[in-house]
Design a protein around this motif. Structure first.
Motif, PDB file in Angstrom:
ATOM      1  N   LEU A 264      -6.645  -8.200   3.294  1.00 50.30           N
ATOM      2  CA  LEU A 264      -6.685  -7.150   2.891  1.00 50.30           C
ATOM      3  C   LEU A 264      -5.253  -7.257   2.345  1.00 50.30           C
ATOM      4  CD1 LEU A 264      -7.109  -4.075   5.171  1.00 50.30           C
ATOM      5  CD2 LEU A 264      -8.277  -4.849   3.330  1.00 50.30           C
ATOM      6  N   THR A 267      -1.500  -5.266   0.985  1.00 46.09           N
ATOM      7  CA  THR A 267      -2.318  -4.298   1.450  1.00 46.09           C
ATOM      8  C   THR A 267      -2.050  -2.950   2.531  1.00 46.09           C
ATOM      9  OG1 THR A 267      -3.693  -4.907  -0.399  1.00 46.09           O
ATOM     10  CG2 THR A 267      -4.073  -2.270   0.502  1.00 46.09           C
ATOM     11  N   VAL A 271      -1.116  -0.125   4.906  1.00 48.44           N
ATOM     12  CA  VAL A 271      -2.215   1.001   5.796  1.00 48.44           C
ATOM     13  C   VAL A 271      -1.683   1.401   6.813  1.00 48.44           C
ATOM     14  CG1 VAL A 271      -4.515   1.356   5.571  1.00 48.44           C
ATOM     15  CG2 VAL A 271      -4.226   0.486   3.956  1.00 48.44           C
ATOM     16  N   GLN A 396       2.501  10.493   1.916  1.00 49.08           N
ATOM     17  CA  GLN A 396       1.505   9.268   1.542  1.00 49.08           C
ATOM     18  C   GLN A 396       1.711   8.892  -0.319  1.00 49.08           C
ATOM     19  OE1 GLN A 396      -0.608  12.710   2.480  1.00 49.08           O
ATOM     20  NE2 GLN A 396      -0.641  12.772   4.011  1.00 49.08           N
ATOM     21  N   TYR A 399       3.288   5.523  -0.735  1.00 46.96           N
ATOM     22  CA  TYR A 399       2.866   4.735  -0.477  1.00 46.96           C
ATOM     23  C   TYR A 399       1.225   4.623  -0.791  1.00 46.96           C
ATOM     24  CZ  TYR A 399       3.692   3.597   4.258  1.00 46.96           C
ATOM     25  OH  TYR A 399       4.465   4.034   5.571  1.00 46.96           O
ATOM     26  N   ILE A 400       0.836   5.416  -2.008  1.00 50.46           N
ATOM     27  CA  ILE A 400       0.654   4.936  -3.038  1.00 50.46           C
ATOM     28  C   ILE A 400       0.803   4.656  -3.906  1.00 50.46           C
ATOM     29  CG2 ILE A 400      -1.035   6.557  -4.878  1.00 50.46           C
ATOM     30  CD1 ILE A 400      -1.642   8.732  -2.944  1.00 50.46           C
ATOM     31  N   ILE A 403       1.254   0.634  -3.266  1.00 50.60           N
ATOM     32  CA  ILE A 403       0.012  -0.094  -3.634  1.00 50.60           C
ATOM     33  C   ILE A 403       0.141  -0.463  -4.496  1.00 50.60           C
ATOM     34  CG2 ILE A 403      -2.179  -0.240  -2.958  1.00 50.60           C
ATOM     35  CD1 ILE A 403      -2.348   1.780  -0.451  1.00 50.60           C
ATOM     36  N   MET A 404       0.181   0.371  -5.674  1.00 52.54           N
ATOM     37  CA  MET A 404      -0.133   0.309  -6.810  1.00 52.54           C
ATOM     38  C   MET A 404       1.345  -0.700  -7.881  1.00 52.54           C
ATOM     39  SD  MET A 404      -0.883   4.321  -8.726  1.00 52.54           S
ATOM     40  CE  MET A 404      -2.679   4.514  -8.696  1.00 52.54           C
TER      41      MET A 404
ATOM     42  N   PHE B 479     -10.558  -2.555  -1.338  1.00 55.71           N
ATOM     43  CA  PHE B 479      -9.937  -2.005   0.060  1.00 55.71           C
ATOM     44  C   PHE B 479      -9.237  -0.778  -0.996  1.00 55.71           C
ATOM     45  CE2 PHE B 479     -10.846  -2.294   4.732  1.00 55.71           C
ATOM     46  CZ  PHE B 479     -12.197  -2.855   4.325  1.00 55.71           C
ATOM     47  N   LYS B 480      -7.961  -2.021  -1.487  1.00 62.22           N
ATOM     48  CA  LYS B 480      -6.935  -1.360  -2.355  1.00 62.22           C
ATOM     49  C   LYS B 480      -7.203  -0.054  -3.022  1.00 62.22           C
ATOM     50  CE  LYS B 480      -4.052  -2.832  -5.188  1.00 62.22           C
ATOM     51  NZ  LYS B 480      -3.725  -3.825  -6.626  1.00 62.22           N
ATOM     52  N   VAL B 483      -8.465   2.728   0.106  1.00 57.51           N
ATOM     53  CA  VAL B 483      -7.520   3.221  -0.026  1.00 57.51           C
ATOM     54  C   VAL B 483      -6.783   4.368  -0.600  1.00 57.51           C
ATOM     55  CG1 VAL B 483      -5.547   2.324   1.511  1.00 57.51           C
ATOM     56  CG2 VAL B 483      -7.083   2.075   2.064  1.00 57.51           C
ATOM     57  N   ILE B 484      -6.124   4.167  -1.748  1.00 55.43           N
ATOM     58  CA  ILE B 484      -5.475   4.712  -2.857  1.00 55.43           C
ATOM     59  C   ILE B 484      -6.469   6.387  -3.144  1.00 55.43           C
ATOM     60  CG2 ILE B 484      -5.663   4.792  -4.803  1.00 55.43           C
ATOM     61  CD1 ILE B 484      -4.153   2.503  -5.144  1.00 55.43           C
ATOM     62  N   TYR B 486      -8.465   7.581  -0.517  1.00 53.74           N
ATOM     63  CA  TYR B 486      -8.542   8.374   0.317  1.00 53.74           C
ATOM     64  C   TYR B 486      -6.436   8.805   0.395  1.00 53.74           C
ATOM     65  CZ  TYR B 486      -7.700   9.760   5.159  1.00 53.74           C
ATOM     66  OH  TYR B 486      -7.381   9.803   6.884  1.00 53.74           O
ATOM     67  N   LEU B 487      -6.456   7.978   0.326  1.00 47.92           N
ATOM     68  CA  LEU B 487      -4.200   8.555   0.503  1.00 47.92           C
ATOM     69  C   LEU B 487      -4.200   9.515  -0.338  1.00 47.92           C
ATOM     70  CD1 LEU B 487      -2.305   5.708   0.959  1.00 47.92           C
ATOM     71  CD2 LEU B 487      -2.913   6.805   2.982  1.00 47.92           C
ATOM     72  N   GLU B 488      -4.697   9.567  -2.016  1.00 46.84           N
ATOM     73  CA  GLU B 488      -4.745  11.126  -2.167  1.00 46.84           C
ATOM     74  C   GLU B 488      -5.475  12.233  -1.625  1.00 46.84           C
ATOM     75  OE1 GLU B 488      -6.708   9.662  -6.381  1.00 46.84           O
ATOM     76  OE2 GLU B 488      -4.698   8.777  -7.059  1.00 46.84           O
TER      77      GLU B 488
END
Lengths: 423, 512
Positions: A264, A267, A271, A396, A399-400, A403-404, B479-480, B483-484, B486-488
């Motif tokens: 991962l 990332t 997470v 959230q 974190y989104i 990750i982006m 996964f990325k 996960v995004i 899911y977080l959404e």
């Protein structure tokens, strides 16, 4: 289990107790400067709690204007029971006795932790241990609060705060255990028997003469069973929240494992941390909900029981009065012992009238108190839920974003740091 | 950071309270330097947190609030990127912090064909020449066909693509579950033994399917069908994402042709099924007996890595399944509390309080529904993803096993050659000219076999290296994005919750 020093006494200082610990169940207590009571300190050894009861008073009935005494849970129970047994207070709602400190939850968790130690990862174990300690501390704080509120209910009651035994409880700087033992011998099982048969007295019921009490009886009986049910269901909800928090601990500790890192890459850091923070929120929700909703319901369930007790006593007095009437009739028929019978009948009537008058006052103010407390708690609970949900969405959201923004690591960390500070 | 006697509940007001002046990134301490000369593949040890000096690996040892404390140990960026970042500087709103210099170290040389050498972790398209990858497959409209025990579910498989590989831009076909299994079985027989990671098909479920066949129209069988539909979709997408498999005629036929010959050998209790089971067992035994001399450290390390990953993912999967269960329980408990609160509200004689309690009951009921939806999201995004990867890792391990088998074959032919050479020498010594010629012919054959064996082994090794690289890259993306998503869903749940509670608040305040 060696790690958790169960034997080592844990001290809660005034600072800890007052620090953001939300007073949930009662309002407008401890406002009268003539008698101020609080529990600033508590010591917990194994599961025995020693409370420091601190009093500040302007009343001349006390020997000193300010003083503290050490008290155990059993002392509180003794005080409560003596008040209940006091005839003069039959027409009052005696504040419910504080429940015994219950460390069963943390104890069970500690057991599970000890057993699962072999299969858990180091991080998971450490985290669960921290959670356990937090839970233990929460139980501790709760029990202190509940004991404090009991005393403050007494101090703010115009009649009960003058009780001699209450004064002894606050002031007597020796051990109360001797008195406790004597009281037990005197009252023993009597109290319990009274409570058991009380329901039958009320329900099988003497015919109620007063509309007010008839309504109160119906209302309180029904309300009690409903609130008891709600309390149980609220407790189940809280347990589910705690389970979810525990799951997040396990998940976040697993995700942190080195082996997963390679796949991962970074990332997973994100997470992991989102899960950790979610877990903290869930855990906090569990404990805040616990304070607000569950404690509120639990407290008023006990308070309503105390109100019911008042009704029982009054119903008993009514029964006694009716019996005395019958006895008087019998005496008149037989033309024997009439004055005693008349005297007895008068006494019963007076007692009953006194109970009714005081009971009416008590029950009316009880309703007001209940409504105010519910209002305060429901507002605070809603505000907390909103706050937690906002915090969770911020987490959230960033974190989104994080990750982006894959490559701009530093940039992303910067954003996160700012957002953290704004929570 | 924090002292041991600290009360863990100190941070009542905020989750991520940091003391003033506390830095998210602790100074890189006097620990072992991360800078290594020369190329080194990232070993798990390198990724440990020793880089930050005295700070230890556990995220949870010290201040639980300092979530970012361990963040610095892992990532490496190539220095050109890092210079760009540092020089451009982020927007002025960002407080300057101690740059995690221990992180940004060029640790990976470019010598290895390893994904970590790429300058950006994701946005790398598979530039195979020709079309860029643009295909989307959806599986939908499950329909029961037939009756009784011969009934089956047929799914609509729709492909949307702009690639020239296909005749049309959008088309659909109807397929049943055994068709998917058939496709997988064909691909596996063609590609596994040469080292391609063929995505595994979803698992059969006799219990699940029987319920559907028997015609039980209840929630659990609906959930089963939905679960299967989603799994089939993910399976197809993973398959076509593989550049080689995409071009396979069986795949194209599966997606395009309206009629497909029935794949009988996929039945669970068929003779073919039993044969497969026997083969699997035999393989397992063989694996134990093959003692390969691993000369290539890369393979040794990767195999170990996948072994560990397997264990970890399984544990993680189990934990997520537990989360799903508990969230479903929470939803149930909330629903039952809502009912109880409604009854309490009815019993309450103070009008405003009674109304507030009824409102509370409504809010709890709505939130219980939210939690249920969230549980589904937990499941479909996290749990199924992890389950897929547990199976994928098994396929990856299978590919490594194939390499071992190839190696064994090569060694076997080499041994045979050796024997034949010895036999030839003997024949020469004993002067048997006719047998000698035969022996020489056989030797020639075997020499070619040995050469072929060596080529096969090298080829499969090369393929596996590429495949593993591609696999890892895909997985990061997978996964990325999951996960995004899911977080959404979590975010949406929270936003809804805020709305509900904000609507309730005035009701609570209205209690007089």
């Amino acid at each position: 289990s060696s790690w958790f020093n169960w034997a080592k006494p844990v001290q809660l200082s005034r600072e800890e107790l007052t620090k953001k610990y939300i007073r949930s169940v009662s309002v407008d207590l401890n406002n009268d400067a003539s008698l101020l009571i609080d529990i600033p300190d508590a010591l917990c050894e194994r599961d025995k709690v020693k409370f420091t009861v601190h009093t500040k008073t302007t009343l001349s009935s006390f020997q000193k204007p300010e003083f503290s005494v050490p008290r155990q849970h059993e002392d509180f129970i003794w005080l409560h029971d003596t008040l209940v047994e006091t005839e003069d207070y039959a027409g009052l709602i005696i504040p419910p006795a504080p429940p015994k400190p219950d460390f069963e939850g943390p104890r069970e968790k500690m057991h599970k932790l000890g057993e699962g130690e072999a299969t858990m990862t180091k991080e998971e174990y450490t985290k669960m241990k921290q959670e356990l300690e937090a839970e233990y501390l929460a139980v501790f704080k709760k029990t202190v609060q509940v004991h404090e509120i009991f005393l403050q209910r007494l101090s703010s009651h115009p009649i009960l705060n003058k009780d001699r035994n209450f004064q002894i409880f606050l002031e007597y700087d020796q051990d109360l255990s001797v008195r406790r033992k004597n009281a037990k011998e005197m009252f023993g099982g009597f109290f319990k028997n009274m409570v058991k048969s009380a329901d039958e007295v009320l329900i099988s019921g003497v015919k109620e003469v007063d509309d007010f009490f008839e309504q109160e009886k119906t209302f309180l009986l029904d309300y009690y069973s409903k609130i008891k049910d709600s309390t149980a269901k609220a407790e189940k909800m809280t347990r589910s929240h705690k389970n979810i928090a525990d799951d997040y601990i396990r998940i976040s500790s697993l995700m942190y494992q080195q082996k997963i890192t390679r796949i991962l890459i970074y990332t997973h850091i994100v997470v992991t941390m989102s899960f950790v923070s979610l877990q903290k929120v869930e855990g906090r929700v569990a404990s805040d909900q616990e304070l607000k909703l569950t404690e509120l319901l639990r407290y008023y369930m006990r308070d309503i029981q105390a109100a019911k007790d008042l009704l029982y006593r009054r119903a008993r007095a009514l029964a006694d009065y009716e019996n005395s009437n019958k006895a008087l009739d019998k005496a008149r028929l037989k033309s024997k012992d009439i004055p005693q019978a008349e005297e007895h009948q008068q006494q019963c009537l007076q007692k009953f009238d006194k109970l009714s008058e005081s009971g009416k006052k008590e029950l009316t103010s009880f309703k007001g108190r209940r409504v105010v407390a519910f209002r305060k708690n429901l507002i605070e609970m809603a505000e907390l839920e909103i706050k937690h949900a906002k915090v969770r969405s911020s987490i959230q959201l960033y974190y989104i974003c994080f990750i982006m923004c894959t490559n701009e690591l530093q940039y992303a960390w910067g954003i996160c740091k700012i957002l953290c500070e704004q929570i | 950071m924090a002292d041991a006697a600290r009360d863990p509940q100190q941070d009542d007001t905020g989750l991520l309270e940091l003391e003033d002046g506390e830095d998210l990134f602790p100074e890189p301490g006097p620990g072992p330097a991360l800078e290594e000369s020369g190329p080194a593949s990232l070993t798990t040890e390198d990724l440990s947190t020793n880089a930050n000096g005295p700070k230890q690996a556990s995220l949870f040892d010290d201040d639980p609030d300092d979530l970012f404390a361990e963040a610095t140990e892992e990532v490496s960026l190539d220095s050109p990127d890092r210079d760009v970042l540092l020089s451009d500087g982020p927007s002025p709103a960002i407080t300057p912090m101690t740059p995690p210099t221990s992180v940004i170290t060029p640790r990976i040389g470019h010598a290895h064909d390893d994904m970590f050498t790429h300058s950006s972790f994701d946005e790398i398209e598979e530039e195979d020449g020709g079309d860029s990858f643009d295909i989307h497959i959806s599986v939908s409209d499950p329909e029961k066909v037939g009756d009784g025990m011969n009934a089956y579910m047929a799914y609509k498989v729709t492909t949307k693509t702009s690639m020239s590989l296909f005749k049309l831009r959008e088309f659909s076909v109807r397929r049943r579950f055994s068709d998917f299994l058939g496709l997988h079985s064909k691909l596996a027989s063609k590609y596994l033994h040469i080292g391609y990671i063929v995505p595994p098909a979803p698992e059969k479920s006799i219990v699940g399917m029987t319920k559907v066949k028997v015609g039980k129209e209840d929630q659990s069988s609906n959930e089963f069908v939905e679960k299967r539909r989603s799994a089939l979709e993910r399976y197809l997408m993973r398959t076509v994402k593989h550049p080689i498999l995409l071009k396979d005629p069986d795949v194209l036929q599966f997606l395009e042709s309206s009629e497909l010959p029935r794949a009988v050998s996929t039945q669970a209790l068929s003779s073919a099924g039993l044969l497969r089971m026997v083969n699997k067992a035999a393989d397992a035994v063989n694996k134990m007996t093959i003692k390969m001399n691993e000369s290539d450290a890369w393979f040794e390390e990767k195999q170990q890595h996948f072994e560990n990953l397997d264990v970890q993912l399984r544990k993680l999967h189990a934990s997520v399944e537990s989360l799903v269960l508990h969230r479903k329980e929470l939803s149930m408990n909330m629903a039952s509390f809502a009912k109880s609160a409604a009854m309490l509200g009815n019993s309450e004689d103070h009008t405003a309080l009674s109304r507030a309690l009824s409102q509370l009951a409504e809010v709890e009921e709505k939130i219980d529904q939210l939690q249920q939806d969230q549980a589904n999201a937990d499941f479909y995004f996290l749990s199924e993803l992890l389950g897929d990867y547990v199976r994928l890792i098994t396929a990856v391990k299978g590919v490594f096993d194939q390499r071992m088998k190839t190696w064994q074959k090569w060694q076997d032919s080499q041994m045979m050659l050796q024997k034949k050479r010895e036999a030839e020498a003997k024949l020469q010594f004993n002067n048997k000219p006719d047998k000698l010629q035969q022996a020489k012919d056989e030797i020639k054959e075997l020499e070619m076999k040995v050469q072929q064996g060596e080529r096969d082994f090298e080829q499969i090794s090369k393929t596996i290296r590429k495949e593993v690289g591609r696999f890892e890259k895909e997985r990061v993306k997978d996964f990325k994005s999951t996960v995004i998503q899911y977080l959404e869903t979590l975010l949406q749940t929270q936003q809804q919750m805020i709305k509900y509670w904000e609507a309730f608040l005035p009701e609570a305040k209205a209690i007089s």
